[in-house]
Motif scaffolding. Structure first.
Motif, PDB file in Angstrom:
ATOM      1  N   THR A 152       0.841  -1.200   0.000  1.00  0.00           N
ATOM      2  CA  THR A 152       0.000   0.000   0.000  1.00  0.00           C
ATOM      3  C   THR A 152       0.877   1.252   0.000  1.00  0.00           C
ATOM      4  OG1 THR A 152      -0.096   0.019   2.421  1.00  0.00           O
ATOM      5  CG2 THR A 152      -1.861  -1.158   1.237  1.00  0.00           C
ATOM      6  N   VAL A 153       0.273   2.372  -0.355  1.00  0.00           N
ATOM      7  CA  VAL A 153       0.992   3.645  -0.389  1.00  0.00           C
ATOM      8  C   VAL A 153       0.055   4.766   0.042  1.00  0.00           C
ATOM      9  CG1 VAL A 153       0.486   4.069  -2.835  1.00  0.00           C
ATOM     10  CG2 VAL A 153       2.506   5.119  -1.798  1.00  0.00           C
ATOM     11  N   GLY A 154       0.594   5.717   0.761  1.00  0.00           N
ATOM     12  CA  GLY A 154      -0.145   6.912   1.160  1.00  0.00           C
ATOM     13  C   GLY A 154       0.805   8.091   1.219  1.00  0.00           C
ATOM     14  N   VAL A 155       0.262   9.291   1.187  1.00  0.00           N
ATOM     15  CA  VAL A 155       1.090  10.496   1.094  1.00  0.00           C
ATOM     16  C   VAL A 155       0.551  11.581   2.018  1.00  0.00           C
ATOM     17  CG1 VAL A 155       1.618  12.456  -0.429  1.00  0.00           C
ATOM     18  CG2 VAL A 155       1.995  10.120  -1.237  1.00  0.00           C
ATOM     19  N   GLU A 156       1.468  12.275   2.685  1.00  0.00           N
ATOM     20  CA  GLU A 156       1.176  13.515   3.402  1.00  0.00           C
ATOM     21  C   GLU A 156       1.849  14.652   2.642  1.00  0.00           C
ATOM     22  OE1 GLU A 156       1.331  11.673   7.929  1.00  0.00           O
ATOM     23  OE2 GLU A 156       3.179  12.329   6.952  1.00  0.00           O
ATOM     24  N   GLU A 157       1.099  15.701   2.315  1.00  0.00           N
ATOM     25  CA  GLU A 157       1.665  16.852   1.606  1.00  0.00           C
ATOM     26  C   GLU A 157       1.489  18.108   2.447  1.00  0.00           C
ATOM     27  OE1 GLU A 157       1.417  16.535  -3.080  1.00  0.00           O
ATOM     28  OE2 GLU A 157      -0.604  16.491  -2.215  1.00  0.00           O
ATOM     29  N   GLU A 158       2.566  18.890   2.551  1.00  0.00           N
ATOM     30  CA  GLU A 158       2.536  20.170   3.266  1.00  0.00           C
ATOM     31  C   GLU A 158       2.551  21.311   2.245  1.00  0.00           C
ATOM     32  OE1 GLU A 158       5.204  18.402   6.980  1.00  0.00           O
ATOM     33  OE2 GLU A 158       6.129  19.681   5.444  1.00  0.00           O
ATOM     34  N   PHE A 159       1.714  22.314   2.481  1.00  0.00           N
ATOM     35  CA  PHE A 159       1.599  23.450   1.568  1.00  0.00           C
ATOM     36  C   PHE A 159       1.753  24.751   2.339  1.00  0.00           C
ATOM     37  CE2 PHE A 159      -1.251  20.066   0.069  1.00  0.00           C
ATOM     38  CZ  PHE A 159      -0.742  19.834  -1.194  1.00  0.00           C
ATOM     39  N   LEU A 160       2.206  25.787   1.617  1.00  0.00           N
ATOM     40  CA  LEU A 160       2.224  27.133   2.180  1.00  0.00           C
ATOM     41  C   LEU A 160       0.951  27.874   1.802  1.00  0.00           C
ATOM     42  CD1 LEU A 160       5.832  28.556   1.644  1.00  0.00           C
ATOM     43  CD2 LEU A 160       4.766  27.824   3.785  1.00  0.00           C
ATOM     44  N   LEU A 161       0.504  28.726   2.702  1.00  0.00           N
ATOM     45  CA  LEU A 161      -0.506  29.733   2.390  1.00  0.00           C
ATOM     46  C   LEU A 161       0.226  31.052   2.179  1.00  0.00           C
ATOM     47  CD1 LEU A 161      -3.336  28.939   4.980  1.00  0.00           C
ATOM     48  CD2 LEU A 161      -3.120  28.163   2.619  1.00  0.00           C
ATOM     49  N   LEU A 162       0.077  31.634   0.986  1.00  0.00           N
ATOM     50  CA  LEU A 162       0.764  32.876   0.656  1.00  0.00           C
ATOM     51  C   LEU A 162      -0.235  33.968   0.332  1.00  0.00           C
ATOM     52  CD1 LEU A 162       3.704  31.628  -1.634  1.00  0.00           C
ATOM     53  CD2 LEU A 162       3.673  31.928   0.858  1.00  0.00           C
ATOM     54  N   ASP A 163       0.127  35.194   0.708  1.00  0.00           N
ATOM     55  CA  ASP A 163      -0.669  36.364   0.363  1.00  0.00           C
ATOM     56  C   ASP A 163      -0.465  36.659  -1.127  1.00  0.00           C
ATOM     57  OD1 ASP A 163      -1.329  39.152  -0.158  1.00  0.00           O
ATOM     58  OD2 ASP A 163      -1.481  39.387   2.017  1.00  0.00           O
ATOM     59  N   PRO A 164      -1.528  36.670  -1.945  1.00  0.00           N
ATOM     60  CA  PRO A 164      -1.349  36.820  -3.394  1.00  0.00           C
ATOM     61  C   PRO A 164      -0.908  38.220  -3.826  1.00  0.00           C
ATOM     62  CG  PRO A 164      -3.679  36.782  -2.838  1.00  0.00           C
ATOM     63  CD  PRO A 164      -2.943  36.446  -1.574  1.00  0.00           C
TER      64      PRO A 164
END
Length: 376
Positions: free
Chosen positions: A21-33
C-alpha cells in the motif's frame, strides 16, 4: 506496527509477495497573493474545508502551513485522485480566506508571524531548539509504504539510504530564500540540516539497535523525545509503514504520484533484497551526508554522488540506474509506465526548482506554482 519472532528475511519473503500500500502527506504554504509573503491563516482555512476533507487535514508547525493526507491506497491512479481532491479542497479553502495554496518547499520571501502553532508539543519543541524552531516555514511530502513488521521496516530504511539523495534531487522545489535565489535547488534541504534530529538515518540492523540509538540521542538532548525521530526514512510511529520524508513538496499532484510510485518500488526492492539475504550497502557517513547536501544544492542540474562507487556522476545517469534497480517492483505493482513517463516529463521540463527559476521573479514563480498546485 508489530514485531514478530520470525527472522526479518522470513518476513521479507512473505511480504515480498504482497502488493504494498501507499499513502502520502503533503505540506503546503498559504501565501498572500499581493505580497507572496506567508499568510498565517491555516486555522481559518481549515475551518472552510468540507467535513470529509477536514478529516484529511492536520495541524502543522506554522500558522502558514496546511497539511493534507491521502487515504491508504493500493494503486497510483487511486492516489492521484485523492491528492487532486485534497489540493482542490485546500486551494478553495485558502482562497476563501484571502490566501493562495502553494506547493513550494520553502518560504520564498518571508514569514511575518514566526510563532509556532499553539500546542504543548510545538511549544516544547520551540523551547528546546530555540531560534531554529522559528525559521520560516518549510514544506515537504512524506511517502508511507505499507510494511507490516517493525524489524523489517528498520532494515528497509537502512537498505534504501544510498538512493534517497536521488529522490531528494528529483523533488527539489525550493530555490528561493528571503526573496532571492538561494543558489540551492532545495533551500528546504539545506535549512533542515540545522535540526540535529533530521537527515539520513543511521545504519541500523534491528529494532533493539534502533531503540538504543534513539534513547542515546534523547539522553544527550539531541532529540527532545522519541517522537523527534525525523530521519529521511523511518518506521512510522503511527502506522505500519516505512515513511520516507526526504522530498520537497512537489508542484503538482501528478509529480507527487510519480515520486510515490518510485519510492514504493524502492521499498519493495529492498524487501526482495532482504528476503534473498543480500546485505545493505553501507556508504561512509561523511559521503552519505555529502550526497544529500549536493542533492539539495544542485538538484538534477549537475552531478550526484554515486554511493556505490563514491564518484560524482551525471544526475540523470543515476536516475536511469535507479529505474533499472527497481524495474521488477515497478512491474509487479503496475507502475512502470506511469513512473517512467513521469520521470521523462520531469527530465524534459525540469524539476520544480528549475521551472521556478525560468519564471524570472519570485512573484511570477509563485503565481505559476499556485496555479499548478490545484490544477495538475
Amino acid at each position: 506496527m508489530t514485531s514478530t519472532a520470525l527472522h526479518p528475511a522470513e518476513i521479507a519473503r512473505s511480504v515480498s509477495r504482497l502488493h504494498l500500500t501507499v499513502g502520502v502527506e503533503e505540506e503546503f504554504l498559504l501565501l498572500d497573493p499581493r505580497t507572496w509573503q506567508n499568510a498565517p491563516r491555516a486555522d481559518a482555512a481549515r475551518e472552510q474545508l468540507p467535513a470529509a476533507m477536514r478529516e484529511r487535514s492536520q495541524v502543522e508547525f506554522r500558522r502558514s502551513m496546511m497539511e493534507m493526507v491521502s487515504p491508504v491506497c493500493t494503486d497510483l491512479p487511486q492516489l492521484h485522485d485523492a491528492l487532486r481532491e485534497n489540493r482542490a479542497a485546500a486551494g478553495a479553502a485558502a482562497e476563501s480566506v484571502g490566501a493562495r495554496l502553494v506547493a513550494v518547499g520553502a518560504t520564498p520571501i518571508g514569514e511575518p508571524d514566526l510563532e509556532v502553532v499553539d500546542t504543548p508539543r510545538y511549544h516544547a519543541i520551540a523551547r528546546h531548539y530555540g531560534p531554529i524552531a522559528h525559521d520560516p516555514a518549510l514544506c515537504g511530502f512524506h511517502v508511507h509504504v505499507g510494511v507490516p513488521d517493525r524489524e523489517l521496516a528498520i532494515q528497509v530504511c537502512t537498505a534504501i539510504r544510498p538512493w534517497l539523495p536521488v529522490v531528494q534531487a528529483l523533488t527539489a522545489n525550493s530555490p528561493w530564500h528571503a526573496g532571492t535565489d538561494s543558489g540551492h535547488a532545495s533551500w528546504r534541504g539545506i535549512a533542515l540540516e540545522r535540526w540535529p534530529s533530521l537527515g539520513p538515518s543511521p545504519y541500523l540492523r534491528s529494532s533493539a539497535e534502533y531503540e538504543r540509538v534513539v534513547a542515546e540521542l534523547v539522553a544527550t538532548g539531541v532529540m527532545l523525545d522519541a517522537t523527534m525521530v525525523l530521519w529521511w526514512a523511518r518506521p512510522s510511529s503511527r502506522y505500519p509503514t516505512v515513511e520516507v520524508r526526504v522530498a520537497d513538496v512537489c508542484p503538482t499532484a501528478a509529480e507527487t504520484v510519480v515520486m510515490a510510485g518510485l519510492v514504493r518500488a524502492l521499498v519493495a526492492t529492498a524487501i526482495a533484497d532482504i528476503a534473498a539475504g543480500r546485505e545493505a550497502l553501507q556508504p561512509p557517513e561523511h559521503l552519505l551526508r555529502a550526497a544529500h547536501w549536493n542533492a539539495a544544492h544542485s538538484g538534477m542540474s549537475g552531478t550526484l554522488i554515486d554511493l556505490r562507487t563514491h564518484e560524482a556522476r551525471p544526475a540523470w545517469d543515476l536516475v536511469e540506474d535507479l529505474i533499472e534497480l527497481v524495474h521488477d517492483a515497478l512491474d509487479r505493482h503496475g507502475d512502470r509506465v506511469r513512473v517512467v513517463l513521469g520521470l521523462g516529463r520531469l527530465r524534459e521540463h525540469g524539476t520544480g526548482a528549475e521551472r521556478q527559476r525560468r519564471n524570472g521573479t519570485v512573484a511570477d514563480a509563485m503565481l505559476s506554482v499556485s496555479r499548478a498546485t490545484v490544477t495538475n
